[in-house]
Design a protein around this motif. Structure first.
Motif, PDB file in Angstrom:
ATOM      1  N   THR A  42      42.850  36.889  31.392  1.00  0.00           N
ATOM      2  CA  THR A  42      41.778  37.624  32.047  1.00  0.00           C
ATOM      3  C   THR A  42      41.897  37.431  33.550  1.00  0.00           C
ATOM      4  O   THR A  42      41.948  36.294  34.034  1.00  0.00           O
ATOM      5  CB  THR A  42      40.389  37.141  31.592  1.00  0.00           C
ATOM      6  OG1 THR A  42      40.263  37.340  30.180  1.00  0.00           O
ATOM      7  CG2 THR A  42      39.293  37.923  32.305  1.00  0.00           C
ATOM      8  N   VAL A  43      41.966  38.546  34.279  1.00  0.00           N
ATOM      9  CA  VAL A  43      42.038  38.516  35.739  1.00  0.00           C
ATOM     10  C   VAL A  43      40.668  38.895  36.271  1.00  0.00           C
ATOM     11  O   VAL A  43      40.194  40.017  36.066  1.00  0.00           O
ATOM     12  CB  VAL A  43      43.108  39.493  36.268  1.00  0.00           C
ATOM     13  CG1 VAL A  43      43.210  39.388  37.787  1.00  0.00           C
ATOM     14  CG2 VAL A  43      44.458  39.224  35.617  1.00  0.00           C
ATOM     15  N   SER A  44      40.007  37.969  36.942  1.00  0.00           N
ATOM     16  CA  SER A  44      38.665  38.210  37.460  1.00  0.00           C
ATOM     17  C   SER A  44      38.614  37.868  38.938  1.00  0.00           C
ATOM     18  O   SER A  44      39.511  37.229  39.482  1.00  0.00           O
ATOM     19  CB  SER A  44      37.626  37.387  36.688  1.00  0.00           C
ATOM     20  OG  SER A  44      37.869  36.008  36.843  1.00  0.00           O
ATOM     21  N   PHE A  45      37.543  38.293  39.566  1.00  0.00           N
ATOM     22  CA  PHE A  45      37.342  38.020  40.982  1.00  0.00           C
ATOM     23  C   PHE A  45      36.249  36.972  41.136  1.00  0.00           C
ATOM     24  O   PHE A  45      35.483  36.714  40.204  1.00  0.00           O
ATOM     25  CB  PHE A  45      37.005  39.309  41.725  1.00  0.00           C
ATOM     26  CG  PHE A  45      38.190  40.230  41.831  1.00  0.00           C
ATOM     27  CD1 PHE A  45      38.931  40.314  43.001  1.00  0.00           C
ATOM     28  CD2 PHE A  45      38.587  40.988  40.742  1.00  0.00           C
ATOM     29  CE1 PHE A  45      40.035  41.144  43.085  1.00  0.00           C
ATOM     30  CE2 PHE A  45      39.695  41.818  40.810  1.00  0.00           C
ATOM     31  CZ  PHE A  45      40.421  41.892  41.986  1.00  0.00           C
ATOM     32  N   VAL A  46      36.182  36.377  42.304  1.00  0.00           N
ATOM     33  CA  VAL A  46      35.339  35.211  42.492  1.00  0.00           C
ATOM     34  C   VAL A  46      33.881  35.498  42.132  1.00  0.00           C
ATOM     35  O   VAL A  46      33.183  34.626  41.607  1.00  0.00           O
ATOM     36  CB  VAL A  46      35.461  34.678  43.936  1.00  0.00           C
ATOM     37  CG1 VAL A  46      34.964  35.698  44.949  1.00  0.00           C
ATOM     38  CG2 VAL A  46      34.756  33.348  44.080  1.00  0.00           C
ATOM     39  N   ASP A  47      33.415  36.725  42.362  1.00  0.00           N
ATOM     40  CA  ASP A  47      32.029  37.063  42.034  1.00  0.00           C
ATOM     41  C   ASP A  47      31.789  37.098  40.532  1.00  0.00           C
ATOM     42  O   ASP A  47      30.650  37.004  40.073  1.00  0.00           O
ATOM     43  CB  ASP A  47      31.654  38.424  42.634  1.00  0.00           C
ATOM     44  CG  ASP A  47      31.632  38.382  44.152  1.00  0.00           C
ATOM     45  OD1 ASP A  47      31.506  37.277  44.709  1.00  0.00           O
ATOM     46  OD2 ASP A  47      31.758  39.448  44.785  1.00  0.00           O
ATOM     47  N   LEU A  64      43.264  32.221  32.640  1.00  0.00           N
ATOM     48  CA  LEU A  64      42.220  32.668  33.557  1.00  0.00           C
ATOM     49  C   LEU A  64      42.809  32.705  34.957  1.00  0.00           C
ATOM     50  O   LEU A  64      43.176  31.666  35.511  1.00  0.00           O
ATOM     51  CB  LEU A  64      41.012  31.736  33.525  1.00  0.00           C
ATOM     52  CG  LEU A  64      40.325  31.530  32.168  1.00  0.00           C
ATOM     53  CD1 LEU A  64      39.206  30.507  32.295  1.00  0.00           C
ATOM     54  CD2 LEU A  64      39.791  32.843  31.628  1.00  0.00           C
ATOM     55  N   LEU A  65      42.896  33.896  35.525  1.00  0.00           N
ATOM     56  CA  LEU A  65      43.398  34.060  36.889  1.00  0.00           C
ATOM     57  C   LEU A  65      42.252  34.561  37.753  1.00  0.00           C
ATOM     58  O   LEU A  65      41.733  35.654  37.542  1.00  0.00           O
ATOM     59  CB  LEU A  65      44.553  35.061  36.920  1.00  0.00           C
ATOM     60  CG  LEU A  65      45.107  35.425  38.305  1.00  0.00           C
ATOM     61  CD1 LEU A  65      45.628  34.188  39.027  1.00  0.00           C
ATOM     62  CD2 LEU A  65      46.203  36.483  38.178  1.00  0.00           C
ATOM     63  N   SER A  85      46.943  25.211  26.184  1.00  0.00           N
ATOM     64  CA  SER A  85      46.172  26.227  25.463  1.00  0.00           C
ATOM     65  C   SER A  85      45.257  27.001  26.398  1.00  0.00           C
ATOM     66  O   SER A  85      44.953  28.171  26.154  1.00  0.00           O
ATOM     67  CB  SER A  85      45.350  25.571  24.350  1.00  0.00           C
ATOM     68  OG  SER A  85      44.495  24.565  24.883  1.00  0.00           O
ATOM     69  N   VAL A  86      44.806  26.360  27.479  1.00  0.00           N
ATOM     70  CA  VAL A  86      44.013  27.032  28.510  1.00  0.00           C
ATOM     71  C   VAL A  86      44.723  26.837  29.845  1.00  0.00           C
ATOM     72  O   VAL A  86      44.926  25.699  30.281  1.00  0.00           O
ATOM     73  CB  VAL A  86      42.571  26.484  28.592  1.00  0.00           C
ATOM     74  CG1 VAL A  86      41.810  27.161  29.730  1.00  0.00           C
ATOM     75  CG2 VAL A  86      41.840  26.696  27.276  1.00  0.00           C
ATOM     76  N   VAL A  87      45.104  27.946  30.478  1.00  0.00           N
ATOM     77  CA  VAL A  87      45.854  27.898  31.733  1.00  0.00           C
ATOM     78  C   VAL A  87      45.013  28.558  32.825  1.00  0.00           C
ATOM     79  O   VAL A  87      44.587  29.709  32.679  1.00  0.00           O
ATOM     80  CB  VAL A  87      47.205  28.623  31.616  1.00  0.00           C
ATOM     81  CG1 VAL A  87      47.999  28.463  32.902  1.00  0.00           C
ATOM     82  CG2 VAL A  87      47.992  28.101  30.422  1.00  0.00           C
ATOM     83  N   VAL A  88      44.774  27.830  33.906  1.00  0.00           N
ATOM     84  CA  VAL A  88      43.953  28.329  35.004  1.00  0.00           C
ATOM     85  C   VAL A  88      44.813  28.453  36.254  1.00  0.00           C
ATOM     86  O   VAL A  88      45.549  27.529  36.614  1.00  0.00           O
ATOM     87  CB  VAL A  88      42.759  27.398  35.284  1.00  0.00           C
ATOM     88  CG1 VAL A  88      41.937  27.915  36.465  1.00  0.00           C
ATOM     89  CG2 VAL A  88      41.881  27.274  34.044  1.00  0.00           C
ATOM     90  N   ASP A  89      44.708  29.604  36.913  1.00  0.00           N
ATOM     91  CA  ASP A  89      45.451  29.827  38.141  1.00  0.00           C
ATOM     92  C   ASP A  89      44.568  30.627  39.093  1.00  0.00           C
ATOM     93  O   ASP A  89      43.518  31.162  38.693  1.00  0.00           O
ATOM     94  CB  ASP A  89      46.750  30.576  37.850  1.00  0.00           C
ATOM     95  CG  ASP A  89      47.797  30.382  38.944  1.00  0.00           C
ATOM     96  OD1 ASP A  89      47.510  29.659  39.916  1.00  0.00           O
ATOM     97  OD2 ASP A  89      48.892  30.960  38.840  1.00  0.00           O
ATOM     98  N   SER A  90      44.982  30.740  40.352  1.00  0.00           N
ATOM     99  CA  SER A  90      44.159  31.453  41.322  1.00  0.00           C
ATOM    100  C   SER A  90      45.019  32.020  42.440  1.00  0.00           C
ATOM    101  O   SER A  90      46.110  31.536  42.712  1.00  0.00           O
ATOM    102  CB  SER A  90      43.084  30.533  41.919  1.00  0.00           C
ATOM    103  OG  SER A  90      43.694  29.467  42.637  1.00  0.00           O
ATOM    104  N   VAL A  91      44.502  33.060  43.054  1.00  0.00           N
ATOM    105  CA  VAL A  91      45.069  33.641  44.277  1.00  0.00           C
ATOM    106  C   VAL A  91      43.929  33.708  45.276  1.00  0.00           C
ATOM    107  O   VAL A  91      42.921  34.383  45.038  1.00  0.00           O
ATOM    108  CB  VAL A  91      45.644  35.049  44.029  1.00  0.00           C
ATOM    109  CG1 VAL A  91      46.127  35.676  45.332  1.00  0.00           C
ATOM    110  CG2 VAL A  91      46.780  34.996  43.009  1.00  0.00           C
ATOM    111  N   CYS A  92      44.055  32.990  46.373  1.00  0.00           N
ATOM    112  CA  CYS A  92      42.909  32.868  47.282  1.00  0.00           C
ATOM    113  C   CYS A  92      42.691  34.133  48.107  1.00  0.00           C
ATOM    114  O   CYS A  92      41.557  34.440  48.478  1.00  0.00           O
ATOM    115  CB  CYS A  92      43.052  31.645  48.179  1.00  0.00           C
ATOM    116  SG  CYS A  92      44.400  31.725  49.363  1.00  0.00           S
ATOM    117  N   ASP A  93      43.750  34.884  48.415  1.00  0.00           N
ATOM    118  CA  ASP A  93      43.633  36.042  49.291  1.00  0.00           C
ATOM    119  C   ASP A  93      43.577  37.328  48.470  1.00  0.00           C
ATOM    120  O   ASP A  93      44.593  37.759  47.914  1.00  0.00           O
ATOM    121  CB  ASP A  93      44.824  36.094  50.250  1.00  0.00           C
ATOM    122  CG  ASP A  93      44.718  37.226  51.255  1.00  0.00           C
ATOM    123  OD1 ASP A  93      43.729  37.978  51.224  1.00  0.00           O
ATOM    124  OD2 ASP A  93      45.640  37.361  52.088  1.00  0.00           O
TER     125      ASP A  93
END
Length: 239
Positions: A42-47, A64-65, A85-93
């Motif tokens: 799932t790709v979501s935004f900070v809000d 979760l991205l 089993s649960v992978v969390v990543d992020s893109v700050c910009d």
């Protein structure tokens, strides 16, 4: 735009989910088609940041991205373990389409190599259009869909039609395998003609002569490096 009902769609498919109520609970499961995925991103935004599930309660793999939250951006220190089993990543910009594309591609690469059946939920094209122009996001979408097709992923992308003219929504729908339109959205969304959509796409194609590169064919075999090059060179030139 020719909307389809979920029962008519045979996975794997890339689907545009046109729905003004996409943020309601269970919006995906109630309005989209069923898949046999074993790994769901799932790709979501900070809000709209999602709560991280308990790894012991997850069936299969969950990714979760989050885009736009520099507090979650730990990739400078360490890469996520895609075997978890649960992978969390992020893109700050949120303006960095190249980095967003690569982040999604990394999930696909690792899970596909492990033999997983991948599903992807991209929660909002509207959020990207807040940060980049529609034609830049259109190019990003075409390249990303090519990448998802290369790993046989079932993917759906949410689009709120209430914020955009109907020909823009229809133009984005033209690059998906199918379009699902919520009944409430359908009643409030005038149907764009083929001529109106073609006129908009032609205008974006003309912009490619100035560096956007919409005429480029997004190869379904694109590597992470190719995605970075294509998006970095083509989408950043119009800033």
């Amino acid at each position: 735009m020719e909307p389809r009902i979920p029962a008519e769609i045979e996975p794997p498919a890339n689907v545009l989910l046109v729905d003004a109520n996409a943020r309601e609970p269970n919006a995906c499961t109630e309005r989209c088609y069923e898949t046999d995925s074993t790994a769901a991103l799932t790709v979501s935004f900070v809000d709209d940041q999602l709560e991280q599930p308990d790894p012991d309660e997850v069936d299969g793999r969950v990714g979760l991205l989050t885009i736009g939250n520099d507090l979650l951006d730990e990739r400078a220190d360490s890469d996520p373990d895609f075997a978890d089993s649960v992978v969390v990543d992020s893109v700050c910009d949120p303006t960095d389409l190249s980095e967003i594309g690569i982040a999604v591609s990394r999930f696909c690469e690792h899970w596909f190599d492990d033999g997983e059946q991948i599903s992807v939920c991209f929660e909002s094209l509207d959020a990207l259009i807040r940060y980049r122009s529609p034609k830049e996001v259109f190019q990003f979408t075409r390249i990303l869909l090519g990448r998802l097709e290369s790993v046989d992923a079932d993917a759906h992308v949410h689009f709120d039609p209430s914020r955009h003219e109907d020909r823009l929504v229809s133009a984005f729908g033209s690059v998906f395998d199918a379009v699902i339109v919520d009944e409430n959205a359908d009643r409030s969304l005038p149907e764009a003609t083929d001529e109106e959509v073609e006129e908009l796409l032609a205008a974006w194609s003309e912009a490619s002569e100035n560096g956007l590169g919409l005429e480029a064919d997004p190869s379904t075999e694109a590597t992470d490096e190719e995605i970075a090059r294509i998006l970095g060179n083509e989408c950043n030139t119009t800033r």
